[in-house]
Design an enzyme around this catalytic site. Structure first.
Site, PDB file in Angstrom:
ATOM      1  N   ARG A   1       0.840  -1.187   0.000  1.00 18.03           N
ATOM      2  CA  ARG A   1       0.000   0.000   0.000  1.00 18.03           C
ATOM      3  C   ARG A   1       0.886   1.252   0.000  1.00 18.03           C
ATOM      4  NH1 ARG A   1      -4.004  -1.708   4.884  1.00 18.03           N
ATOM      5  NH2 ARG A   1      -5.259  -3.258   3.796  1.00 18.03           N
TER       6      ARG A   1
ATOM      7  N   CYS B   1     -20.162  13.133   3.335  1.00 17.11           N
ATOM      8  CA  CYS B   1     -20.339  13.912   4.566  1.00 17.11           C
ATOM      9  C   CYS B   1     -21.679  14.619   4.435  1.00 17.11           C
ATOM     10  CB  CYS B   1     -19.204  14.902   4.795  1.00 17.11           C
ATOM     11  SG  CYS B   1     -19.307  16.417   3.844  1.00 17.11           S
TER      12      CYS B   1
ATOM     13  N   GLY C   1      -5.325   1.183  10.823  1.00 18.22           N
ATOM     14  CA  GLY C   1      -5.794   0.231   9.820  1.00 18.22           C
ATOM     15  C   GLY C   1      -5.061   0.352   8.498  1.00 18.22           C
TER      16      GLY C   1
ATOM     17  N   CYS D   1     -17.220  21.192   3.226  1.00 14.23           N
ATOM     18  CA  CYS D   1     -17.144  19.736   3.307  1.00 14.23           C
ATOM     19  C   CYS D   1     -16.428  19.340   4.602  1.00 14.23           C
ATOM     20  CB  CYS D   1     -16.364  19.242   2.084  1.00 14.23           C
ATOM     21  SG  CYS D   1     -15.746  17.566   2.207  1.00 14.23           S
TER      22      CYS D   1
ATOM     23  N   GLY E   1      -1.900  -0.210   7.840  1.00 12.93           N
ATOM     24  CA  GLY E   1      -0.903  -1.253   7.595  1.00 12.93           C
ATOM     25  C   GLY E   1       0.492  -0.875   8.058  1.00 12.93           C
ATOM     26  N   LYS E   2       0.579  -0.352   9.261  1.00 14.85           N
ATOM     27  CA  LYS E   2       1.889   0.046   9.791  1.00 14.85           C
ATOM     28  C   LYS E   2       2.731  -1.166  10.177  1.00 14.85           C
ATOM     29  CE  LYS E   2      -0.038   3.088  12.737  1.00 14.85           C
ATOM     30  NZ  LYS E   2      -1.340   3.346  12.088  1.00 14.85           N
ATOM     31  N   SER E   3       2.085  -2.208  10.712  1.00 16.40           N
ATOM     32  CA  SER E   3       2.858  -3.340  11.239  1.00 16.40           C
ATOM     33  C   SER E   3       3.733  -3.984  10.176  1.00 16.40           C
ATOM     34  CB  SER E   3       1.929  -4.398  11.816  1.00 16.40           C
ATOM     35  OG  SER E   3       0.876  -3.815  12.502  1.00 16.40           O
TER      36      SER E   3
ATOM     37  N   GLN F   1       4.176   2.135   2.215  1.00 17.25           N
ATOM     38  CA  GLN F   1       4.809   0.964   2.834  1.00 17.25           C
ATOM     39  C   GLN F   1       6.192   0.710   2.242  1.00 17.25           C
ATOM     40  OE1 GLN F   1       1.684  -2.067   2.441  1.00 17.25           O
ATOM     41  NE2 GLN F   1       1.257  -1.907   4.641  1.00 17.25           N
TER      42      GLN F   1
HETATM   43  P1  ADP Z   1      -2.241  -0.266  11.696  1.00 17.89           P
HETATM   44  O1  ADP Z   1      -1.197  -0.782  12.642  1.00 17.89           O
HETATM   45  O2  ADP Z   1      -1.727   0.780  10.767  1.00 17.89           O
HETATM   46  O3  ADP Z   1      -3.500   0.167  12.381  1.00 17.89           O
HETATM   47  P2  ADP Z   1      -2.230  -2.953  10.764  1.00 17.89           P
HETATM   48  O4  ADP Z   1      -0.772  -3.055  10.610  1.00 17.89           O
HETATM   49  O5  ADP Z   1      -2.866  -3.619  11.924  1.00 17.89           O
HETATM   50  O6  ADP Z   1      -2.690  -1.438  10.736  1.00 17.89           O
HETATM   51  O7  ADP Z   1      -2.891  -3.455   9.404  1.00 17.89           O
HETATM   52  C1  ADP Z   1      -4.278  -3.407   9.200  1.00 17.89           C
HETATM   53  C2  ADP Z   1      -4.704  -4.513   8.252  1.00 17.89           C
HETATM   54  O8  ADP Z   1      -4.225  -4.250   6.942  1.00 17.89           O
HETATM   55  C3  ADP Z   1      -4.150  -5.860   8.642  1.00 17.89           C
HETATM   56  O9  ADP Z   1      -5.194  -6.789   8.545  1.00 17.89           O
HETATM   57  C4  ADP Z   1      -3.068  -6.133   7.624  1.00 17.89           C
HETATM   58  O10 ADP Z   1      -2.889  -7.500   7.364  1.00 17.89           O
HETATM   59  C5  ADP Z   1      -3.607  -5.422   6.406  1.00 17.89           C
HETATM   60  N1  ADP Z   1      -2.540  -5.031   5.445  1.00 17.89           N
HETATM   61  C6  ADP Z   1      -1.409  -4.375   5.720  1.00 17.89           C
HETATM   62  N2  ADP Z   1      -0.678  -4.165   4.593  1.00 17.89           N
HETATM   63  C7  ADP Z   1      -1.386  -4.705   3.572  1.00 17.89           C
HETATM   64  C8  ADP Z   1      -1.176  -4.802   2.158  1.00 17.89           C
HETATM   65  N3  ADP Z   1      -0.098  -4.302   1.570  1.00 17.89           N
HETATM   66  N4  ADP Z   1      -2.151  -5.422   1.425  1.00 17.89           N
HETATM   67  C9  ADP Z   1      -3.252  -5.908   2.027  1.00 17.89           C
HETATM   68  N5  ADP Z   1      -3.499  -5.865   3.342  1.00 17.89           N
HETATM   69  C10 ADP Z   1      -2.589  -5.261   4.128  1.00 17.89           C
END
Ligand code: ADP
Length: 531
Positions: free
Chosen positions: A26, A408, A49, A386, A51-53, A29
């Site tokens: 995404r 909105c 949400g 908005c 995808g930081k992890s 990343q």
């Molecule tokens: P955050 O820590 O930013 O709140 P998470 O790291 O928990 O978010 O990721 C949120 C969801 O997105 C998880 O279910 C993860 O597997 C999914 N995710 C992360 N990167 C990708 C990606 N490149 N493609 C699809 N899903 C992803």
């Protein structure tokens, strides 16, 4: 940094698919992973949400050695560890609850280059309070085994943020002790002040900033007028839950513990499966409510802001703010718990001037308390823009109304006519009332000021030449709020033994109104065609 010609690119793309079973990266990343793999210190700002992890887990998998992850909540670590276990990535959590045997195992693994752990999760308390653990980290670093340091929820370092944690301040030591281990800080807080503060505290002045967009296209933002009485307010909330969100999962955020109990009790008496959640409850009863909500036995959690980090329910369909939150940042975080599955979800603020005073009496002692609060008041009273674009502006981004796609209340009622109304004479009247009050050594709250304006209330603040405004009460309140936000009026706080009283007095710009040096206009919604 978005390049795909780094030495690690092939392996990164490969492991993304084979280990994480994901097809593509995404936004932001790849940039973040490239930078941290190149040993740069970085901060990644990405909404919840987003995808930081993955941005540290994937680099951990393709790097030699150990990635240390500092995270504020054990429940967050446990969620991650469970997910890593499924992916067969060796990781461990080290807290004060870790058994002696396990602790020994982890500590041995840390100092050998043959260590098999890829990720080690610890709380900041562990680092701050355990000398033994710090010694182990030093040894690990000395044998080149400590590869990278990740700090999750990194805004907790800063008192400017919404979630300060004292133990995070201690983390500045990491860069000094381990200068060659790159630091990667993760947060969903995007305010510039907070980020600058974080860089200072962590001793990473040159850290690279990566920002993903904060736009959550599936969230519908809306503000509704909050009725004057609690009974009418509850009727409104009940109607929303019972009709618009029937059978759907949601959260109601309240100003105080007492409010959250009252709202929950009221909803239960009307047959809604509601549960209460606040800091005065035992950890046990809190987690019971959380669990019932996850399983669907409870439909609505009525909570204070204590219900926050680590909430990861994908199908939250609505977040209702029973009172305004204390900043746009808080609103964004709190409503951001809706719609993590990407489906449409609604974020509704019930706004009323009386709640502004309640909040301001709480936050005025904080350095940025009032400006933050007035930011969200502006969001609530501005009917001509908005909502999405107002949130974007707060994060230093630009999202056009077109991008909002009717998500909105403002963009959705495009048929509505917003009329600009010159209210300068009304504003002058308000200042005259305050001047008359001051002349007779009287002080007025916002409620008293409005009363006086409509010709009610104590003598002395009555000004003969002023006629009652031909405005509905909510419009009169809007004018008062706008004058506060723009500095024509000011809130003045007085402590009593029992509470803080908030009076309204002329603000720094009041003289512009007295001498006719300014015109004030307000947008009103005139007619609406919701079809
Ligand atoms: P955050 O820590 O930013 O709140 P998470 O790291 O928990 O978010 O990721 C949120 C969801 O997105 C998880 O279910 C993860 O597997 C999914 N995710 C992360 N990167 C990708 C990606 N490149 N493609 C699809 N899903 C992803």
């Amino acid at each position: 940094w978005e390049g795909t010609d780094f030495p690690w690119t092939a392996e990164l793309d490969n492991k993304l698919k084979s280990v994480f079973k994901l097809n593509e990266l995404r936004s932001m990343q790849r940039q973040t992973m490239n930078a941290t793999l190149a040993k740069e210190d970085c901060l990644l700002i990405m909404p919840t949400g987003g995808g930081k992890s993955l941005c540290f887990q994937l680099p951990a998998v393709i790097s030699k050695g150990l990635t240390l992850v500092i995270s504020p909540l054990v429940s967050l670590m446990e969620d991650q560890q469970m997910a890593l276990e499924l992916l067969k990535i060796p990781s461990a959590i080290f807290t004060s609850a870790t058994s002696k045997e396990e602790a020994k195992h982890i500590q041995e693994d840390m100092v050998t280059t043959k260590g098999h752990l890829k990720l080690l999760y610890v709380t900041p308390e562990k680092l701050a309070k355990s000398k033994r653990f710090m010694n182990r980290l030093e040894k690990s670093y000395a044998v080149n085994h400590l590869t990278r340091i990740v700090i999750d929820e990194v805004h907790c370092c800063s008192q400017w943020g919404h979630d300060f944690r004292p133990d995070y301040k201690f983390l500045g030591i990491l860069k000094r002790q381990f200068p060659n281990a790159p630091i990667l800080g993760l947060t969903a807080t995007a305010t510039i002040n907070v980020l600058e503060d974080v860089k200072k505290i962590l001793n990473i002045p040159r850290a690279l900033l990566f920002r993903a967009s904060f736009n959550r296209p599936n969230l519908f933002y809306e503000v509704q007028e909050k009725p004057a009485t609690q009974k009418d307010t509850m009727d409104k909330i009940f109607h929303l839950i019972n009709k618009r969100f029937r059978g759907q999962s949601g959260i109601i955020y309240c100003f105080s513990r007492k409010d959250s109990e009252e709202v929950a009790t009221d909803l239960k008496s009307r047959g809604i499966k509601a549960g209460c959640y606040h800091a005065d409850m035992t950890a046990q009863s809190r987690s019971a409510v959380h669990r019932k909500w996850l399983s669907g036995d409870v439909q609505v959690v009525v909570a204070t802001v204590a219900f926050g980090m680590g909430i990861d329910k994908p199908d939250v369909r609505f977040v209702i703010h029973h009172s305004i939150s204390k900043s746009i940042e808080n609103l964004y975080q709190e409503s951001g718990r809706a719609g993590r599955d990407g489906q449409r979800s609604d974020c509704i603020v019930l706004y009323r001037l009386a709640d502004v005073t309640r909040q301001s009496s709480m936050v005025f002692t904080e350095q940025t308390g009032l400006p933050n609060l007035y930011g969200i008041v502006q969001y609530c009273i501005d009917v001509a823009k908005c909502r999405r674009s107002l949130i974007a502006r707060h994060f230093g981004e630009v999202w056009e109304s077109a991008q909002c796609d009717k998500m909105c209340d403002h963009c959705d009622r495009a048929q509505c006519q917003v009329k600009v109304k010159d209210v300068t004479h009304y504003c002058k009247d308000l200042v005259s009332i305050l001047d008359a009050a001051a002349a007779t050594q009287q002080r007025v709250t916002s409620a008293k000021l409005l009363d006086a304006w409509y010709g009610r209330g104590p003598a002395g603040v009555k000004v003969k030449s002023i006629a009652a405004p031909s405005l509905a009460k909510d419009q009169a309140e809007r004018i008062l709020a706008q004058l506060l936000v723009e500095g024509y009026l000011r809130e003045d706080f007085h402590f009593t033994a029992y509470s803080t009283i908030c009076y309204i007095i002329p603000g720094p710009k009041a003289k512009l109104l007295r001498n006719g040096g300014v015109k004030v206009a307000i947008d009103f919604v005139q007619a609406c065609d919701q079809s």
